[in-house]
Design an enzyme around this catalytic site. Structure first.
Site, PDB file in Angstrom:
ATOM      1  N   GLU A 171       0.821  -1.214   0.000  1.00 28.27           N
ATOM      2  CA  GLU A 171       0.000   0.000   0.000  1.00 28.27           C
ATOM      3  C   GLU A 171       0.855   1.265   0.000  1.00 28.27           C
ATOM      4  O   GLU A 171       0.620   2.209   0.754  1.00 28.27           O
ATOM      5  CB  GLU A 171      -0.973  -0.019   1.198  1.00 28.27           C
ATOM      6  CG  GLU A 171      -1.915  -1.206   1.145  1.00 28.27           C
ATOM      7  CD  GLU A 171      -2.975  -1.237   2.242  1.00 28.27           C
ATOM      8  OE1 GLU A 171      -2.739  -0.656   3.308  1.00 28.27           O
ATOM      9  OE2 GLU A 171      -4.020  -1.865   2.015  1.00 28.27           O
ATOM     10  N   ASP A 191      -8.444  -8.959   3.777  1.00 23.79           N
ATOM     11  CA  ASP A 191      -8.274  -7.843   4.694  1.00 23.79           C
ATOM     12  C   ASP A 191      -9.451  -7.721   5.668  1.00 23.79           C
ATOM     13  O   ASP A 191     -10.273  -6.817   5.528  1.00 23.79           O
ATOM     14  CB  ASP A 191      -8.137  -6.545   3.869  1.00 23.79           C
ATOM     15  CG  ASP A 191      -7.667  -5.369   4.706  1.00 23.79           C
ATOM     16  OD1 ASP A 191      -7.281  -5.585   5.863  1.00 23.79           O
ATOM     17  OD2 ASP A 191      -7.693  -4.240   4.193  1.00 23.79           O
ATOM     18  N   GLU A 193     -13.108  -2.179  11.375  1.00 28.94           N
ATOM     19  CA  GLU A 193     -12.983  -1.449  10.109  1.00 28.94           C
ATOM     20  C   GLU A 193     -14.053  -1.834   9.090  1.00 28.94           C
ATOM     21  O   GLU A 193     -14.720  -0.968   8.527  1.00 28.94           O
ATOM     22  CB  GLU A 193     -11.582  -1.687   9.528  1.00 28.94           C
ATOM     23  CG  GLU A 193     -11.394  -1.034   8.173  1.00 28.94           C
ATOM     24  CD  GLU A 193     -10.010  -1.252   7.590  1.00 28.94           C
ATOM     25  OE1 GLU A 193      -9.130  -1.780   8.283  1.00 28.94           O
ATOM     26  OE2 GLU A 193      -9.814  -0.882   6.414  1.00 28.94           O
TER      27      GLU A 193
HETATM   28  C1  GCV Z   1      -2.797   0.646   8.301  1.00 29.24           C
HETATM   29  C2  GCV Z   1      -6.156  -2.038   5.284  1.00 29.24           C
HETATM   30  C3  GCV Z   1      -6.595  -0.762   5.935  1.00 29.24           C
HETATM   31  C4  GCV Z   1      -5.458   0.232   6.040  1.00 29.24           C
HETATM   32  C5  GCV Z   1      -4.329  -0.444   6.834  1.00 29.24           C
HETATM   33  C6  GCV Z   1      -3.923  -1.708   6.089  1.00 29.24           C
HETATM   34  C7  GCV Z   1      -2.865  -2.479   6.841  1.00 29.24           C
HETATM   35  O1  GCV Z   1      -5.855  -1.828   3.965  1.00 29.24           O
HETATM   36  O2  GCV Z   1      -7.654  -0.231   5.218  1.00 29.24           O
HETATM   37  O3  GCV Z   1      -5.911   1.377   6.686  1.00 29.24           O
HETATM   38  O4  GCV Z   1      -3.250   0.428   6.983  1.00 29.24           O
HETATM   39  O5  GCV Z   1      -5.040  -2.549   5.958  1.00 29.24           O
HETATM   40  O6  GCV Z   1      -3.241  -3.410   7.546  1.00 29.24           O
HETATM   41  O7  GCV Z   1      -1.700  -2.164   6.738  1.00 29.24           O
END
Ligand code: GCV
Length: 843
Positions: free
Chosen positions: A312, A391, A419
């Site tokens: 990411e 995720d 989340e």
């Molecule tokens: C901290 C998902 C979440 C992100 C998070 C990522 C991760 O994509 O939406 O906010 O980033 O996981 O676990 O690194």
């Protein structure tokens, strides 16, 4: 040291006052409510009021103070505490708390002491006439603290203290939580306010809440805390920052909570001003060593580093064509002399996948990136693997990586912050979901290898491993915004300590500790929580379809199409003929082959693939018949209706508890459950409408798209209201709403309903920016009014009318007759044009 009588009196008075205080949820499950039932009190009659803690370390003081506070408060008599061997009482009538080392010193004649693993304890009581001996014998001060909390938990849950001593040991050495706190004070995916650790680029000067948090974590057996976001601030390792982190570590230390930091692999370049961060460059290796030593001079018990890399948008070793193992090992070697560990995240994937490519598959990434590296990591590297391959979706199979890493310690990563599961505005008790993952038997090498045993290090004989959960508490007084969401943090700790604990045991104790032992309270809350995951899955996305939320936004309300046709790879590949990701070996992405043989065979065949993972593994026509003998599309419709119907019962079930618990938390939870009941309908309709349009197959029960009880706002007679298109279209009834363009607006309609009693619900949108005021009038007489001032996600200002902001107000028992005039009158709030979607009138 003995307490004076006056001081004891003060302590007792304080304890009683504390019990009468309004319950704001800050104490979570550590309320220590006074026990008033004489029969229950009698159970603890012989519990000595003297607590003798043999050691004198800060953690032992924490254990002693906690016992004194908790027992005094619950049992209504003053307990005293002494520390150190010099204070040993001549009478054996005491609660003895000590580790093996102190006991060994204490006995002149050497006794045979039990063998205890690190962090373990033995707890028991023996009554000998008037003399009672209660002991917490532990391997070390951490064990003493866990034993003290266990004793308090038994009393709080009104359970007897075991007369045959029980020994308790943690399942694994790593039992950590991650906070995704940013140094500026925001929290990524945090739904309960700003950071308790940081503000404006610095560690907060007042760390009382950090220390309270450490106490909560210790009380459920956790031992590590990563304080900053895995998307780590690039300045984290600057010398001045480290000095501030040392203060934070100090606040956690008495509670046995080791602090760790998330670090960015580009730090040697950004903080160290080197020309490279290539992990194999000698200057980079030396930099990490020096930096690590610097940390340990400030924080001698520093727990280690957490690393998110090549994921990411984060920097990583791939930039230099190095592997995760090459990078992790450099950090691990620097930490090893200090006994620190690296938790390197397995969450490495490409978020620019080509969605046209039917072989592309984000779920494959963990295995593809790490499996071939098995056995090449230093022993103090632990791979932190999210429980599912995508995720934290409401339903995923377990990551196949767990079975692939047989020569590398692993930790399972769970997510307490909700989340993708309602962001603490929906009640979703996640323990049953986590247990489903932990109990999944991967059958690696053809033998029983449940995930829990893999991460405990048992299956493949690893010396370390364990559990991590992303928690993201915030400044909200009650830590996670909803009192009910705290069950997830409590449950996480309990599972990390003992993954064999059942969901029922966990919720039962949590409820008793949090809301009291009244049987009505216990059974109602247990039942609500235990079914909540299933219900949420029903009204959001069943059959393993994955997320149907707004994938490129805040991950809260429905945004069905957003998962498709982009590089993030959370596709469910719906088209007019069918739905689901084909991950089979025969025709799909081949993901299923990443599982050991037996499980792969189960998933590969439609005949054996479980219904609840069907669309995760297969692309099927909407008319495919499930094992439950129903078509996919009809099951999707039915489950969404069933889930929303169950959520509709939540406020009524909760109402039964009025007067049985404190009003503050009663009202708070009632408001949340009422919101959830309304938002479940938003989810239900958005998902069902979207799939009805895509599949062009009607609901056999005629519900989807037909709402005879609804009056669309845009069909009512407006003063000042104007229609507006809503996007995504499925998040408003008929794709349209109305917004008020003046200081005061009205919508009016003449009712045709037969005479009778009705519930009127107004579906509207509540934006964070303002607090519009609404009134309902019947024949010009006011019947209800409310203000749109909920603090719904997103915490950031979002002016959209959509599935995140759509909500409802309900007023029951309104007597109507044909020809009545119903008027909605509204005053907009700041940047919130009092939006209305529809009014529903139901018997
Ligand atoms: C901290 C998902 C979440 C992100 C998070 C990522 C991760 O994509 O939406 O906010 O980033 O996981 O676990 O690194």
């Amino acid at each position: 040291m003995h307490l004076s009588r006056t001081f004891q009196g003060v302590l007792l008075a304080a304890a009683i006052a504390a019990s009468a205080r309004a319950e704001d949820g800050h104490e979570a499950w550590l309320r220590y409510a006074p026990i008033t039932d004489p029969t229950i009190l009698a159970q603890y009659r012989n519990l000595p009021t003297q607590i003798a803690v043999l050691g004198d370390t800060p953690t032992e003081h924490a254990a002693g103070t906690e016992l004194q506070r908790g027992l005094t408060q619950m049992l209504g008599r003053p307990f005293t505490v002494t520390y150190g061997l010099g204070q040993i009482l001549t009478s054996s009538n005491a609660i003895l708390v000590g580790d093996l080392e102190s006991l060994d010193k204490m006995y002149v004649k050497k006794q045979k002491l039990p063998k205890l693993k690190p962090e373990s304890y033995m707890l028991g009581t023996r009554n000998n006439g008037a003399v009672s001996q209660t002991g917490i014998i532990a391997a070390d001060p951490h064990g003493e603290l866990y034993g003290a909390f266990r004793l308090l938990e038994l009393v709080a849950a009104n359970k007897p203290i075991p007369t045959t001593p029980v020994t308790e040991s943690p399942s694994a050495p790593i039992r950590w939580v991650d906070q995704w706190d940013n140094l500026d004070g925001s929290v990524e995916r945090g739904y309960a306010g700003r950071s308790i650790f940081f503000d404006a680029g610095h560690v907060r000067p007042d760390l009382a809440r950090a220390s309270d948090y450490a106490r909560l974590l210790a009380s459920i057996g956790l031992n590590g805390l990563t304080v900053n976001n895995v998307n780590s601030d690039l300045t984290t390792l600057e010398p001045d920052k480290l000095k501030e982190f040392a203060l934070l570590a100090e606040a956690l230390r008495p509670w046995g909570i080791g602090m760790s930091l998330s670090v960015d692999l580009s730090s040697p370049q950004v903080v160290g001003h080197l020309s490279t961060f290539d992990p194999l460059d000698p200057t980079v290796i030396a930099w990490w060593q020096k930096k690590t030593d610097e940390i340990y001079t400030l924080i001698p018990d520093f727990a280690g580093f957490v690393v998110k890399a090549d994921s990411e948008g984060r920097a990583g070793p791939s930039q230099y064509h190095r592997t995760p193992a090459e990078a992790a090992n450099v950090l691990a070697r620097a930490l090893a002399p200090h006994h620190g560990v690296v938790l390197y995240r397995g969450f490495v994937y490409n978020h620019h996948l080509d969605f046209h490519d039917l072989k592309a598959d984000r779920a494959r990434a963990g295995f593809d990136n790490f499996a071939s590296l098995d056995g090449t990591f230093e022993p103090n590297v632990i791979i932190q693997v999210k429980h599912g391959p995508i995720d934290f979706q409401v339903r995923e199979p377990v990551s196949p990586l767990f079975a692939a890493l047989q020569h590398t310690p692993q930790a399972i990563e769970l997510q307490t912050t909700q989340e993708y599961t309602g962001q603490q505005r929906h009640m979703v008790f996640l323990v049953p979901m986590w247990k489903t993952a932990l109990d999944t038997d991967l059958r690696a090498n053809g033998r029983g290898t449940p995930v829990k045993e893999i991460v405990e290090g048992k299956s493949f004989h690893q010396p370390t491993g364990g559990f991590v959960s992303v928690v993201n508490v915030g400044l909200d007084t009650n830590w996670l915004h909803s009192p009910l969401a705290l069950a997830n943090l409590y449950g996480y700790g309990k599972l990390a300590w003992n993954p064999d604990a059942t969901s029922e045991q966990i919720i039962d104790t949590w409820t008793r500790l949090t809301f009291g032992n009244d049987p009505e309270v216990v059974s109602t809350i247990n039942e609500l929580q235990l079914n909540s995951w299933h219900t949420y899955e029903q009204y959001t996305g069943n059959l393993g379809i994955g997320t149907l939320t707004d994938i490129i936004g805040i991950h809260f309300g429905p945004g069905v199409g957003s998962a498709e046709n982009n590089g993030w790879g959370q596709w469910f590949r719906a088209d007019p003929k069918g739905v689901g990701m084909d991950r089979t070996v025969a025709t799909g992405t081949g993901y299923i082959a990443q599982y050991p043989k037996e499980l792969a065979a189960t998933y590969e065949s439609l005949a054996t693939c479980p219904d609840d993972l069907l669309l995760f593994m297969h692309h099927v026509p909407y008319t495919h018949i499930l094992h439950i003998n129903k078509t996919v599309i009809q099951d999707l419709y039915d489950e969404h209706y069933a889930g929303a119907a169950t959520a509709a019962t939540y406020p009524m079930l909760w109402q039964k508890l009025h007067g049985h618990i404190d009003n503050q938390r009663f009202d708070q939870v009632k408001a949340l459950l009422t919101y959830q009941a309304g938002h479940a309908i938003v989810w239900r309709d958005a998902v069902n409408d979207w799939f009805a349009t895509m599949s062009n197959i009607p609901d056999a029960q005629g519900r989807v798209g037909h709402h005879p009880d609804r009056i669309e706002a845009e069909s009512m007679t407006p003063t000042g209201y104007e229609p507006i298109d809503v996007t995504p279209i499925e998040t408003a009834s008929g794709g349209e709403a109305t917004v008020c363009k003046q200081a005061l607006c009205t919508l009016t309609t003449t009712l045709k309903e037969p005479a009778g009693n009705y519930t009127i619900a107004v579906q509207y949108f509540d934006l964070r920016t303002g607090a519009s005021k609404y009134e309902l009038l019947l024949n010009n007489d006011p019947i209800a009014d409310w203000t749109a001032d909920a603090t719904l996600p997103p915490a950031v200002v979002d002016l959209h009318l959509d599935g995140h902001t759509s909500t409802r107000y309900t007023t029951p028992a309104i007597t109507l007759k044909p020809g009545d005039i119903l008027t909605l009158r509204a005053t907009p709030g700041a940047n919130e044009p009092a939006p209305v979607d529809y009014i529903s009138i139901q018997r």
